[in-house]
Design a protein around this motif. Sequence first.
Motif, mmCIF file in Angstrom:
data_model
loop_
_atom_site.group_PDB
_atom_site.id
_atom_site.type_symbol
_atom_site.label_atom_id
_atom_site.label_comp_id
_atom_site.label_asym_id
_atom_site.label_seq_id
_atom_site.Cartn_x
_atom_site.Cartn_y
_atom_site.Cartn_z
ATOM 1 N N GLY A 115 0.801 -1.203 0.000
ATOM 2 C CA GLY A 115 0.000 0.000 0.000
ATOM 3 C C GLY A 115 0.840 1.262 0.000
ATOM 4 O O GLY A 115 1.873 1.365 -0.671
ATOM 5 N N VAL A 116 0.408 2.230 0.793
ATOM 6 C CA VAL A 116 1.073 3.525 0.819
ATOM 7 C C VAL A 116 2.479 3.422 1.404
ATOM 8 O O VAL A 116 3.375 4.188 1.044
ATOM 9 N N TYR A 117 2.708 2.461 2.285
ATOM 10 C CA TYR A 117 4.037 2.315 2.885
ATOM 11 C C TYR A 117 5.064 1.882 1.842
ATOM 12 O O TYR A 117 6.195 2.370 1.823
ATOM 13 N N PHE A 118 4.671 0.982 0.975
ATOM 14 C CA PHE A 118 5.580 0.558 -0.088
ATOM 15 C C PHE A 118 5.855 1.711 -1.039
ATOM 16 O O PHE A 118 6.997 1.894 -1.493
ATOM 17 N N ALA A 119 4.852 2.512 -1.353
ATOM 18 C CA ALA A 119 5.050 3.654 -2.238
ATOM 19 C C ALA A 119 6.033 4.644 -1.629
ATOM 20 O O ALA A 119 6.914 5.192 -2.321
#
Length: 397
Positions: A150-154
Amino acid sequence: MNAARVFMARHGLGSVLLLALLLLVVFPLTLDLFRINLVGKYLSYAFVALGLVMLWGWGGVLSLGQGVFFGLGGYGMAMFLKLEASDPESTKIQSTPGIPDFMDWNQVTALPAWWQPFHSLPLTLLLMLGVPTLLAWIIGFAMFKRRVGGVYFAIITQAVALILTVLIIGQQGYTGGVNGMTDLKTLAGWDTRTDGAKWTLYFVCVALLLAAIVLCTWVQKSKLGTLLLAMRDKEDRVRFSGYDVANFRVFVFCLSALLSAVGGAMFTLQVGFMSPSLVGIVPSIEMVIFAAVGGRMSLVGAVYGALLVNFGKTYFSETFPDLWLFMMAGLFLGVVLAFPDGLAGVWNDKVAPRLKAWSARKKAPAPVAAAPVATAEPVTPPKPLPRERGAAEGAAA
């Protein structure tokens, strides 16, 4: 003929054939060499957009650091070209002949050991593709095995892009710094600056791009593509079915990195330089815009998105130099808000159904007017003539 049409429709190759016709026939016949070179540059970004379709559209993982892999592929090719341009004869005026000029300017007196493999073209191609793929495997394995997404990987991929940009700029004596690597002239003795070379590189780029589309289409149509869609929509169900979700995501992340590296190498060959301005956060976000405008579920749409956005950048910067950034932002916001599925969604939802309906009406036979049905009318006996009437009355008497 019908069998070929059914085969192309089943495998989604009709749009690929139309794109090939546009890139291989229409553009070369209608554009001059300068514009063809620009289109080749735009198509090098399309490789990244294809990778994002596979990673983001089908895998459900958004990466904001694809410029890292694009830059690594471009720098790998640039290192080989720079070494070839830095032969002792061409650099005899330097303090240390035989090394790139930016090394000589920064008082580097010997070629570093990690530059040595780039004297060989086969090793360069291997490292150019292998290093970005290996880095993607390391990042993906570390993140996906711990269920980071999710946003953490981005954000993590964005941080990697920033780190690589700072590293390239900081190591100016070994990477060329903020100026990058310039004055790239020949590829294995072949002058890449001539008109014939530019045409050749354009067609090579188109051929590689079409091959990448076919490869990604094959992956999408396979069982692996089905699992990627299932993981995107119902990750827990796929995991409970016994599949290792992390391994599939690592694979598609590595595939996107490999495609991005090919695009970076073709960019270096066609443009003739590579710099850290193509590696950082801003170009990585622009690459996501290519996929979003074209349609993150469509491979061919991603190519059109890369062409449209980059053409818009060129046109607006030439026509409205003070306003072109605002116009580009407006174009992106307008397309995404009005058409969430991009250009491919507009075609699939709006244009294609109307074309099919129009084609069906055109092929349908004209209605035949029904013949009038004869109705039975009562038959009245003919009236007897006067002579017959008298005879009949005499007979009755």
